[in-house]
Design a protein around this motif. Sequence first.
Motif, short mmCIF file in Angstrom:
data_model
loop_
_atom_site.label_atom_id
_atom_site.label_comp_id
_atom_site.label_asym_id
_atom_site.label_seq_id
_atom_site.Cartn_x
_atom_site.Cartn_y
_atom_site.Cartn_z
N ASP A 1 28.07 -10.36 -17.02
CA ASP A 1 28.43 -9.15 -16.59
C ASP A 1 27.85 -8.01 -17.21
O ASP A 1 28.19 -7.49 -18.55
CB ASP A 1 30.12 -8.48 -16.14
N GLU A 2 26.42 -8.60 -17.40
CA GLU A 2 25.43 -7.61 -17.68
C GLU A 2 24.77 -6.58 -17.20
O GLU A 2 23.16 -6.45 -17.51
CB GLU A 2 24.79 -8.74 -19.12
N PHE B 1 23.73 -3.15 -17.80
CA PHE B 1 23.83 -2.40 -19.19
C PHE B 1 22.08 -2.96 -19.37
O PHE B 1 21.38 -2.49 -19.12
CB PHE B 1 24.70 -1.80 -19.61
N GLY B 2 22.20 -4.55 -19.91
CA GLY B 2 21.45 -5.39 -19.96
C GLY B 2 20.41 -5.02 -19.86
O GLY B 2 18.77 -4.83 -19.83
N LYS C 1 18.10 -1.89 -18.82
CA LYS C 1 17.62 -1.65 -20.18
C LYS C 1 16.77 -2.31 -21.00
O LYS C 1 15.21 -2.26 -20.99
CB LYS C 1 18.81 -2.03 -21.36
N TYR C 2 16.97 -4.07 -19.74
CA TYR C 2 15.59 -4.59 -20.46
C TYR C 2 14.29 -4.34 -19.96
O TYR C 2 13.48 -4.40 -19.32
CB TYR C 2 16.39 -5.96 -20.16
N LEU D 1 13.08 -1.47 -21.28
CA LEU D 1 11.92 -2.59 -22.45
C LEU D 1 10.33 -2.41 -22.27
O LEU D 1 10.41 -2.97 -22.86
CB LEU D 1 13.53 -3.14 -23.14
N ILE E 1 22.87 -14.93 -21.27
CA ILE E 1 23.60 -15.03 -22.33
C ILE E 1 24.41 -15.54 -22.83
O ILE E 1 24.66 -15.76 -23.84
CB ILE E 1 23.61 -12.82 -22.30
N ASN F 1 21.44 -4.88 -26.78
CA ASN F 1 21.62 -4.28 -25.46
C ASN F 1 22.76 -5.33 -24.78
O ASN F 1 23.66 -5.12 -23.15
CB ASN F 1 20.46 -4.28 -23.40
N PHE F 2 23.29 -6.51 -24.71
CA PHE F 2 24.37 -7.36 -24.00
C PHE F 2 26.34 -7.37 -24.56
O PHE F 2 25.68 -7.76 -25.96
CB PHE F 2 23.63 -8.40 -24.24
N ALA F 3 27.00 -7.23 -23.78
CA ALA F 3 28.32 -6.39 -24.32
C ALA F 3 28.50 -8.10 -25.32
O ALA F 3 29.15 -8.08 -26.30
CB ALA F 3 29.07 -6.75 -23.46
N GLY G 1 24.39 -0.96 -26.86
CA GLY G 1 23.61 -0.21 -25.53
C GLY G 1 24.54 -0.23 -24.46
O GLY G 1 25.40 1.10 -24.30
N PRO G 2 25.64 -1.12 -24.35
CA PRO G 2 26.80 -1.22 -23.44
C PRO G 2 27.70 -0.26 -23.77
O PRO G 2 27.77 -0.03 -24.69
CB PRO G 2 27.51 -2.98 -22.39
N ARG H 1 19.12 -1.95 -27.41
CA ARG H 1 16.84 -0.79 -28.31
C ARG H 1 16.76 -0.77 -26.96
O ARG H 1 16.86 -0.30 -25.89
CB ARG H 1 16.65 -3.26 -27.67
#
Lengths: 190, 307
Positions: free
Chosen positions: A14-15, A17-18, A21-22, A25, A48, B139-141, B163-164, B183
């Motif tokens: 469940d990422e 946002f990551g 954002k990546y 980036l 992750i 950026n990773f929860a 981030g999250p 980041r």
Amino acid sequence: MEPLEVFKVEVTGDEEFGSKKYRELIMDILQDLGLIRSIGHLYVYIDIKKPVFAVYGLIRTNIPPLNVQDIGDVLKLDGVYQIKLNNEEHMEQLLKILWQTYGRERIEQPARDVLIVVSDKSPAELEVVDVKAEFRQDLTDALIRVAPEGFRNRRNEMTENSFLFMAAEETLTPELIYEIKEKIRSMENA
Amino acid sequence: MLEPIMFTGGVYKHDVVMELVEDLGGYILQKNITQSEVILLFLVPSEDLPAMQDLVKELRGELTRAPLAGTEVAVVTPTLAIHHLPHVACDIAEYLRRNGAKSNMIGLARGVGREISQINEYETMLINEHDSAVFIFGNFAECIRKKENLYRNINVPVVIAGGPDINKKDLPYAFEYVPSVGRIAHRSRKATELVTLDRIIAAIGRALDRTRAEITKDPLTTSPPRVMDAVREQVPEVEYSYSPLPIALNLTGIRIKLPYEKYKDKTQEVRFDEGVTLKEIAVIKPSRMKDYISVRILPSSETGFVF
């Protein structure tokens, strides 16, 4: 040509946002290093939980090497050739290649950006910079910057027109590498 | 009550402002001269603020409230590598400075990774010398939740920036969590990014308020600015320190930027008008930062008096 025709980022778990954002980036870093136009397709896979990070990309080939005439104006004068440089960025490599080809005694530098070659043979076609090698260096630098910082076990497989960069916290085992390659292949075929 | 204020104006006649601060019974915390401009950070009694405003208006200067003045905040990143610096960390540190805090950037030696991140005792103690700390994560929860081992043993309130969106309940050891940072590979310039920086400042402000509230329950024997003033007067060598801020103020004490071994005795003998010496009301020990002197003022419950 549009930069990055295909750009997919897949993050497990469940990422959301990551993942978003990546994407930003990677764009920022590739833009900073001026690489964005040289990459056609880009697939990013992040798991992750394992944790592992992988980037597979297709490089736009046909980047010609820089010749003397690309970095300056070559003029034929009375028995000599004059090279007037537009910028001095490649002066070091140019001097090295001219010394190698003609010998030190035949090269003069009357001004900061002017070189005189005492020879009948034109230096216009001499290769000064191998842009491909420079590009590869910059690309590797970008990939290391993009990867999350703790991922110190890295593997970079580069071919003529593609690259596969993997990074993980733990050892990159053959099984893991196989798994990543399969994943990237499925992303490519999706 | 002393009000933390920042004065920005021309160098011409700025000494009049400094004199007024002293006349009103306030304290000058920091003075920065940048070419023709001067930035003064000071504390003045809130009831005398109109007098100060009149003078500054006359000098065509500017007065702003600096809520974090007199505090020291650590901005901690997992390392000092390009992945975390310069953008996010520098933006936060600069924003803290603009609000009057003294910010120190700390890069951990082995803070990276999800499974392998660690912090050592020295780093923990160095962060504990501050009034509050901001930890900047990614950026990773999943990683942010895992990395709480980095700040679990830190005694000062820790604000986590990541981030999250994460529920604060998932981070039991953090004072507060501020999302939308993470980041970032560019400077914060969009309005949304600046709002995030404001939220970090607000979180730090709340953390410091909590510490202040705790201090009022058992007040310090004397206030840190008063100790700073006395040290400045009686250990004049401190003015020759190469640091831009030779005495750094904390909520519970000060850090004097002089070698501990050489100046500890002189510092211990600093005497106040009431007849007490500094060693009677404070613990003076080597700071974890370089070879500086750390002065921690004892609470009234230990000394039995307040002045």
